[in-house]
Design a protein around this motif. Sequence first.
Motif, short mmCIF file in Angstrom:
data_model
loop_
_atom_site.label_atom_id
_atom_site.label_comp_id
_atom_site.label_asym_id
_atom_site.label_seq_id
_atom_site.Cartn_x
_atom_site.Cartn_y
_atom_site.Cartn_z
N LYS A 123 0.83 -1.20 0.00
CA LYS A 123 0.00 0.00 0.00
C LYS A 123 0.86 1.26 0.00
O LYS A 123 0.45 2.30 -0.50
CB LYS A 123 -0.90 0.02 1.24
N TRP A 124 2.06 1.15 0.59
CA TRP A 124 2.96 2.31 0.72
C TRP A 124 4.34 1.80 1.10
O TRP A 124 4.47 0.81 1.82
CB TRP A 124 2.44 3.26 1.79
N ASN A 125 5.38 2.48 0.62
CA ASN A 125 6.73 2.13 1.07
C ASN A 125 7.66 3.32 0.97
O ASN A 125 7.37 4.30 0.25
CB ASN A 125 7.27 0.90 0.33
N ALA A 126 8.76 3.26 1.70
CA ALA A 126 9.71 4.38 1.74
C ALA A 126 11.07 3.87 2.18
O ALA A 126 11.18 2.87 2.91
CB ALA A 126 9.23 5.47 2.69
N GLN A 127 12.09 4.60 1.76
CA GLN A 127 13.46 4.32 2.20
C GLN A 127 13.87 5.36 3.24
O GLN A 127 13.54 6.54 3.12
CB GLN A 127 14.43 4.36 1.02
N VAL A 128 14.59 4.90 4.26
CA VAL A 128 15.12 5.80 5.28
C VAL A 128 16.40 6.42 4.73
O VAL A 128 17.47 5.84 4.80
CB VAL A 128 15.41 5.06 6.60
N LYS A 129 16.27 7.63 4.18
CA LYS A 129 17.42 8.29 3.55
C LYS A 129 18.18 9.20 4.50
O LYS A 129 19.34 9.51 4.28
CB LYS A 129 16.95 9.07 2.32
N THR A 130 17.50 9.65 5.55
CA THR A 130 18.14 10.48 6.58
C THR A 130 17.64 10.03 7.95
O THR A 130 16.50 9.56 8.08
CB THR A 130 17.81 11.97 6.39
N PRO A 131 18.44 10.15 8.99
CA PRO A 131 18.07 9.63 10.30
C PRO A 131 16.79 10.20 10.89
O PRO A 131 16.01 9.48 11.52
CB PRO A 131 19.29 9.98 11.18
N GLY A 132 16.55 11.48 10.70
CA GLY A 132 15.46 12.15 11.40
C GLY A 132 14.06 11.72 11.00
O GLY A 132 13.09 12.03 11.70
N ILE A 133 13.92 11.01 9.88
CA ILE A 133 12.58 10.67 9.40
C ILE A 133 12.09 9.30 9.89
O ILE A 133 10.97 8.89 9.57
CB ILE A 133 12.51 10.71 7.85
#
Length: 543
Positions: A123-133
């Motif tokens: 349904k949704w996906n994302a990569q952790v590109k920076t620590p704060g997110i």
Amino acid sequence: MKVAELLVKCLEHEGVEYIFGVPGEENLDLMDALLDSPIEFIVTRHETSAAFMAGTYGRLTGKPGVCLATLGPGATNLVTGVANANMDQCPLIAITGQAGLNRQHKISHQYYDLISLYKPVTKWNAQVKTPGIVPEIVRKAYQVASEEKPGATHIDLPEDVAGMEIDAEPLPISPHALPQADESILQQAVQLIKEANQPIILAGNGITRGKASEALQTFALQARIPVVHSFMGKGALSWKDDLSLLTAGIGGNDYITCGFESSDLILAVGFDMAEYPPENWNPDRNTRILHIDTDDAETDSHYPVALNVVGDIKENLKELSAIIQPKDNPLEWVESIRKQALNELAEAADDEGFPVKPQKIISDLRNVLHDEDIVISDVGAHKMWMARMYHTTHPNTCLISNGLASMGVAVPGAIAAKMVCPERNVVAVCGDGAFQMTSAELETAVRLNLPIIILLWRDGGYGLIEWKQLRDFQRPAYIDFGNPDFIKLAQSYGFEAMQIEKADELKPALQQAIAMNKPILIDCPVDYDENMKLTEKLGQIDC
């Protein structure tokens, strides 16, 4: 703390109990962080199995199950199980390790763009590109996976980001409630039902997800409308209820086909089209649909929606029950269908044929298990028999995957089910083809000391494919395979094992398996000559 430690802290905040998976080099920081966490990491023998376990956990609890794999082949192995959960609408979060950001711009060892790979099956996906997110990504992954209609989400964690330092906290959890339909919509629904001469209810998986089975029962009894279940809706109304038309979905003719053909209004409640294509039960497209679900209906020419009743299924059914008047339409046809279908099971109880007929296997299994016990059917010819003839009293007591419907789901699913419901008997019903796709997880069951029962239907081939080949081409093609000695195989993993050599041995074996309370496999040869006999029988049904 490290990003990996923050990710674990966020998962703890969401109430995650288990992570199922296989560790790898690119998630070393995450594995180390889990050592200091109350979250239990369950090592599986294959990544697909990990996702099957997480999906079953999600289906039974309503909370996202979590699975983990490393990058490359680990992540590609995980995809099938993630897709299975997504199409079955089981909440799941997949976490993959990934190559560092410094090598994603070029061809690199084991690197694939996993965001693109997982996008079509989540349904949704994302990569952790920076620590704060990290807190935002975990909160959204959990929220999107959980909300109607549930499914899979995916978090991709590059190894260099996992080791970075960060000072942050998980985000607060905000409850989400579904709306109720407007009063005017409910009144229109009542009017549609009032005008119908022979309405029926098609109960789907959404009733179980929405904990609406009791509300459905009240509504059906109040309105005097019979209920037929999809494979994944089994148990919404007890099979013992006089209004239960049992289960539809085998394809082609069946007793319930007569009910669909004569109906002039179908109340599709919590029904998803992946469960049972509308062209199979509304081929002429002339039966109107009252769609009661959490979302508007999918567009389909065989699904002519007269009205959408959208929102919380349980609450909307309660409101409808309060204002509906009982139908006075005759229901003798319901009694006739029930009698014919239930007689099939009753007639099989004393059958002595060997190999054992599917009907006999199901009759013995149903007689031995309690109503609250859980059966998980794998995919194959046995799935069609189980869906049609294993009758249920409660939701989520016969789990059948009918979205992606991936082979190999039953053994991992049984492991997760026993973890969620340790007080219940859990049986994995497998064909020998599907069983060998995830049989390595026998070791997982033994390691975790989970007394699951595996009921193996052995025929030495891909029975469902042969069934359809014989039906369409009158000859089989490339469906045979060899088998190991399943008794020795099971014992080598630490399972108890029983061989069925006569039909009357099966029921005592099942009773003994329950009494032993150990991981156990029952090898039962099955007579799939019954497949074509059933096809011929159903083809002769004259409504």
